[in-house]
Design a protein around this motif. Structure first.
Motif, PDB file in Angstrom:
ATOM      1  N   ASP A 187       0.493  13.373   7.963  1.00 53.92           N
ATOM      2  CA  ASP A 187      -0.542  12.332   7.914  1.00 53.92           C
ATOM      3  C   ASP A 187      -1.825  12.852   7.274  1.00 53.92           C
ATOM      4  O   ASP A 187      -2.498  12.139   6.517  1.00 53.92           O
ATOM      5  CB  ASP A 187      -0.842  11.822   9.324  1.00 53.92           C
ATOM      6  CG  ASP A 187       0.275  10.955   9.888  1.00 53.92           C
ATOM      7  OD1 ASP A 187       1.142  10.521   9.098  1.00 53.92           O
ATOM      8  OD2 ASP A 187       0.275  10.711  11.106  1.00 53.92           O
TER       9      ASP A 187
ATOM     10  N   PRO B 229       4.188   6.059   2.407  1.00 56.63           N
ATOM     11  CA  PRO B 229       5.183   6.545   3.367  1.00 56.63           C
ATOM     12  C   PRO B 229       5.872   7.796   2.837  1.00 56.63           C
ATOM     13  O   PRO B 229       6.172   7.904   1.638  1.00 56.63           O
ATOM     14  CB  PRO B 229       6.162   5.370   3.504  1.00 56.63           C
ATOM     15  CG  PRO B 229       5.974   4.560   2.263  1.00 56.63           C
ATOM     16  CD  PRO B 229       4.549   4.746   1.842  1.00 56.63           C
TER      17      PRO B 229
ATOM     18  N   LYS C 263       2.879   6.342   8.166  1.00 57.97           N
ATOM     19  CA  LYS C 263       3.066   5.204   7.273  1.00 57.97           C
ATOM     20  C   LYS C 263       4.539   4.793   7.214  1.00 57.97           C
ATOM     21  O   LYS C 263       4.871   3.605   7.227  1.00 57.97           O
ATOM     22  CB  LYS C 263       2.575   5.574   5.869  1.00 57.97           C
ATOM     23  CG  LYS C 263       2.409   4.399   4.927  1.00 57.97           C
ATOM     24  CD  LYS C 263       1.063   3.746   5.096  1.00 57.97           C
ATOM     25  CE  LYS C 263       0.790   2.746   3.971  1.00 57.97           C
ATOM     26  NZ  LYS C 263      -0.507   2.066   4.143  1.00 57.97           N
TER      27      LYS C 263
END
Length: 559
Positions: A154, A161, A177
């Motif tokens: 992250d 993603p 994501k």
């Protein structure tokens, strides 16, 4: 559907080829150090080989006397190189390899931080890609040996993603994501045969095991047929450069099978494929009803089904009879539940297809063996040449059942040298007696189908030959070999990648031997594998690869 010509006609055709009655444009390769096999699977040396480049079949092999017998043939000087039968990978994943060659390569990275750094670098090189995809991470190589979580991902990549598949393809690592795209939250239930790894508060950490991976993978844009074909071309080129002339593709869905058939029908397959239909394919029933595809030219044979038993050892998904030694209370996962396993194995065998069951843990192996015993007669088992893919951890008293039930162990030698630093932790000492037990299988008369499981492992077959003979990694560790009593001889190892792998695909009469009448699939390599230190086997380089009597690869700088 293509059906094989009758055995009588095939035998007659081969006899005509060998006698020279229908040959055209014979080619004679001389000044070689050749090795092949005879009908008894014994090693046969030779220095000259003749083949017919019109039919792609071997005409004869022997010594310099063939130069007179084939005086009008086109001569090729082998420059003293060693010739081997084209190598067969008995368990690989063609599309997965092609896709892997276009993804972030995370193999062999020694920490979670360094892995994330490589993912970040890769993501920066593809700013337009909607997803960041990678493969190859292995927490066993990290100092803490613990599964990662989403936090570092992250921090590095928050706007797209990220989905990273573990080296064994039985676990995946996602950022927030990607989890959000899949709708995975604290309240999401584990799917059957899968696990969402959670923290102490029950929140998803980002790691998904086996069937839980599908929650994310369903969100990734599916590749088009053109995308798949392009990936396959990368895989073909990669494998031919490694000396691989035939692959048993373990788990092919209808879309991929259709691409294979189109390539075969237009003579665009550069190597041979033995495709195992995926038991997960919704259209499997249609394939079984239509019957086997048995190509007389052996470019594409479809007569087997890949059935999924359990997960993998590294992600603690392999189904064990007792708890994992390093995680009490955990016995692994059955990807296919027992009743469903029974049903799909019965359907496969009733349709006359070969049942190839993925089984890594001792419980999964026993479940598969029990069903082979219950669902088929001895005659059906013998004719079916059914297989257990991997057969990595087998209870010692189940090993003889492979021979009794005529079940072939399809094993990947490099798994042992990759897993040696982890398997003892997972299993404890006692269960290692039935782990990666190649010698035990060979000594009882079982035929081992050799392979690599690429892209889980590197596809290089000489890595597999090296691991088979030495039970060591490429740094010659551990000294004396890991569980050295299970070593193979080099002849046995070579058989597993040639004639014995061909046997596992009903192709031993035409592949893997270089006997007269077989296909002229062969490689020239830079060292005589029978006259070097076994520790050097993994360094052997193919210089030429020939399939069906046609050169498909030549290493740069070679004449």
């Amino acid at each position: 559907m293509k059906q094989r010509t009758s055995l009588l006609l095939a035998s007659l055709f081969s006899s005509l080829l060998v006698s020279g009655a229908v040959t055209a444009d014979p080619v004679l390769i001389h000044n070689i150090n050749g090795y092949g096999f005879n009908a008894e699977r014994q090693l046969v040396p030779f220095t000259v080989m003749a083949f017919d480049d019109a039919s792609g079949k071997v005409l004869a092999r022997g010594n310099e006397a063939l130069l007179q017998q084939y005086a009008s043939a086109r001569k090729v000087d082998g420059a003293g190189k060693t010739m081997l039968p084209g190598l067969i990978d008995g368990h690989g994943h063609m599309l997965g390899l092609g896709e892997y060659l276009n993804q972030a390569d995370l193999r062999g990275i020694a920490s979670e931080q360094a892995t994330v750094a490589e993912v970040s670098r890769f993501a920066a090189s593809q700013p337009q890609a909607p997803w960041v995809i990678g493969r190859g991470w292995n927490q066993v190589l990290w100092d803490n040996k613990a599964f990662p979580d989403k936090s570092l991902l992250d921090e590095a990549i928050a706007d797209r993603p990220v989905w990273l598949v573990r080296i064994d393809a039985h676990a995946g690592w996602a950022n927030s994501k990607a989890l959000a795209a899949a709708g995975i939250s604290k309240d999401t239930l584990d799917p059957p045969g899968g696990e969402i790894i959670r923290d102490a508060e029950g929140n998803p950490t980002g790691v998904l095991i086996d069937n839980a991976m599908q929650l994310v993978q369903r969100q990734i844009p599916a590749p088009t047929s053109d995308d798949k074909t392009a990936a396959l071309q990368l895989a073909f080129e990669h494998l031919l450069a490694l000396g691989i002339t035939s692959v048993h593709d373990a788990g092919v869905d209808t879309g991929l099978a259709d691409i294979y058939q189109q390539l075969a029908d237009t003579s665009q397959l550069p190597l041979r494929l033995y495709a195992m239909l995926s038991a997960k394919d919704p259209e499997l029933g249609r394939w079984l009803e239509q019957g086997i595809v048995d190509d007389p030219q052996d470019w594409l044979d479809i007569r087997s089904v890949k059935i999924y038993g359990d997960g993998a050892l590294g992600s603690r998904g392999a189904a064990l009879l007792a708890d994992y030694s390093d995680q009490p209370g955990q016995t692994g996962l059955l990807v296919t539940q027992p009743d469903a396993l029974t049903q799909i194995m019965q359907l496969t065998m009733n349709a006359g297809f070969q049942a190839n069951v993925h089984a890594i843990g001792d419980r999964a192996n026993r479940l598969a063996l029990d069903r082979f015993e219950q669902l088929a007669t001895p005659e059906q088992r013998l004719a079916g040449r059914h297989r257990i893919e991997h057969a990595q951890i087998v209870a010692p008293n189940d090993i003889p059942r492979f021979k009794t039930l005529n079940v072939l162990p399809s094993m990947q030698a490099v798994h042992a040298t990759s897993d040696k630093n982890m398997a003892g932790d997972r299993l404890g000492v006692a269960r290692l007696r039935g782990a990666y037990a190649w010698r035990s299988f060979i000594d009882q008369g079982s035929i081992i189908v050799g392979g690599s499981d690429f892209p889980v492992e590197l596809a290089n077959p000489f890595h597999g030959l090296h691991a088979s003979v030495t039970r060591q990694d490429q740094q010659n560790q551990p000294e004396g070999g890991w569980l050295p009593e299970q070593r193979l001889t080099l002849t046995e190892a070579l058989r597993s990648f040639t004639v014995d792998a061909a046997y596992g695909a009903f192709q031993e009469d035409t592949l893997g031997t270089l006997a007269p009448g077989s296909w002229a699939d062969f490689i020239l390599v830079d060292q005589d594998i029978f006259n070097i230190d076994p520790s050097q086997l993994w360094q052997v380089l193919p210089e030429q690869t020939w399939v069906h009597g046609q050169q498909k690869y030549k290493r740069n700088g070679q004449p």
